[in-house]
Write an enzyme that holds these catalytic residues in place. Sequence first.
Site, PDB file in Angstrom:
ATOM      1  N   GLU A   1       0.811  -1.222   0.000  1.00 20.73           N
ATOM      2  CA  GLU A   1       0.000   0.000   0.000  1.00 20.73           C
ATOM      3  C   GLU A   1       0.843   1.270   0.000  1.00 20.73           C
ATOM      4  O   GLU A   1       0.332   2.355  -0.262  1.00 20.73           O
ATOM      5  CB  GLU A   1      -0.975   0.007   1.181  1.00 20.73           C
ATOM      6  CG  GLU A   1      -0.311   0.111   2.524  1.00 20.73           C
ATOM      7  CD  GLU A   1      -1.278  -0.133   3.672  1.00 20.73           C
ATOM      8  OE1 GLU A   1      -2.427  -0.515   3.424  1.00 20.73           O
ATOM      9  OE2 GLU A   1      -0.866   0.048   4.817  1.00 20.73           O
ATOM     10  N   SER A   2       2.124   1.150   0.252  1.00 21.47           N
ATOM     11  CA  SER A   2       3.011   2.315   0.182  1.00 21.47           C
ATOM     12  C   SER A   2       3.161   2.820  -1.248  1.00 21.47           C
ATOM     13  O   SER A   2       3.743   3.875  -1.467  1.00 21.47           O
ATOM     14  CB  SER A   2       4.381   1.943   0.740  1.00 21.47           C
ATOM     15  OG  SER A   2       4.895   0.832   0.024  1.00 21.47           O
TER      16      SER A   2
END
Lengths: 255, 264
Positions: free
Chosen positions: A50-51
């Site tokens: 998700e980064s």
Amino acid sequence: MSWTADEMMTVAAARALRGGTRCFVGIGLPSTAANLARRTHAPDLVLVYESGTIGAKPDRLPLSIGDGVLAETADAVVSVPEMFNYWLQPGRIDVGFLGAAQLDRFGNINTTVIGDDYADPRVRLPGAGGAPEIAASCREVIVVVRQSRRTFVDRVDFVTSVGHGSGPGDRARLGLRGGGPALVITDLGVLEPDPCDRELVLTHLHPGVSPEQAVAATGWPLRLAPTVSTTEAPRPAELAALRALTGSAEHEERT
Amino acid sequence: MIVTLAEAVAELVHDGDTVALEGFTHLIPVAAGHEIIRQGRRGLTLVRMTPDIVYDQLIGAGCARKLVFSWAGNPGVGSLHRFRDAVQHAWPGPLEIEEHSHAGMANRYVAGASGLPFAVLRGYTGTDLPRHTATIAPITCPFTGETLTAVPALNPDVGIVHAQRADRRGNVQFWGITGVHKEVVLASARSLVTVEEVVDELTPAPGAVVLPAWAVTRVAHVPGGSHPSYAMGFSERDNDYYQHWDTISRDRAAFGRWLEGLTS
């Protein structure tokens, strides 16, 4: 070669990932399993964190979802709004891999608070992160979680991420476009939603685990599938790859 | 344009402000957070998608009145104990919380940067978050009739990020995991970027984002200013420190000694 229950769980989770799958990976057990799959039977597994790192190929287990090794080895690095809006929301990700502090019989997940009063919680947990939308939008969800009465509860104290709601048709009614939890992989076995009523039923037991143990570790009356299979024990190659991975990992998340 | 960190914080951050220190694991402006603690700011509404060590420190030090967030934990390690102590036991004071998901927070910054009052997303549906968070509301699509979710724009008084470098005129460049860096700077009334280095000229880097000097209020040269987070190309994430923080933050007295070391 002997193995631990956690190793069996991670190997079972890794096996559930097919090659070529685009997989949204949370940190901790899911990340370990996804990286193991990439090192064994699914070298072309696409790891999405998700980064904003898409197609990360870390050579060691990252401690966080934003370790430098993920950005350095990714096919693409995108901003966080782009990750959620362009890649997750339209359904481009096949599998969402989630953990849980509490999980109920319909695979609803709590990672927010333990206790009935949100304003005065018994335990304050980290919260939602990316999970609600991962659970909503991925084609399917795999939950990896240790099985105990503390975690496998009749009702979650807080619905952070929706599984199958309160039964058949709930996801469609809510407008959730992904399929929801397809597998719950634990240190004792595997649970899958019943095709008719969507309640999680036990479909696999890991070697050496009895049905009674699984029932005792579940906070609702756990049903057994008509045929409960035995998971294949970890193969030496799988264990070697897993231990090579975790040996270089500095820590494993426990929440 | 380019000032010291102490000058920048004194000028930009006031008691009672809404302040967002961002950085998605990478390029977290930790030194700026420490300066806010040193200067004794109070009553802040702190905004951050992933409150981690630096917000644990700000909360424990008593700077915050409210926290707006989507995931409050020590990444890969476990809980933030100062945050937990504030929520569960109101120590060192009560902490109001406004809780979202990552998708919601990211979209709130996008709306803020875009000059819009709210953002629309497919999110939160069926969860318990809308029951407890007033800033989540259903909205009907005027074209299809579909029900979606609206979240209001975030427009902090001050947005603070760390970046790899700036030139002497204050143009800022960062790369690697860029998180919501661009959005928080553009959404905020005032902004501060701390940088690893100040150079004569910005040279291209793969995937780099440039913010022109006129879009940034102040730049401060703070090498290592994201530790224990990292700046790709300059430093590695100090994973040992994240684990070490768990021991310090578990215990009020140990935290107090840490705080004394920072401020004395």
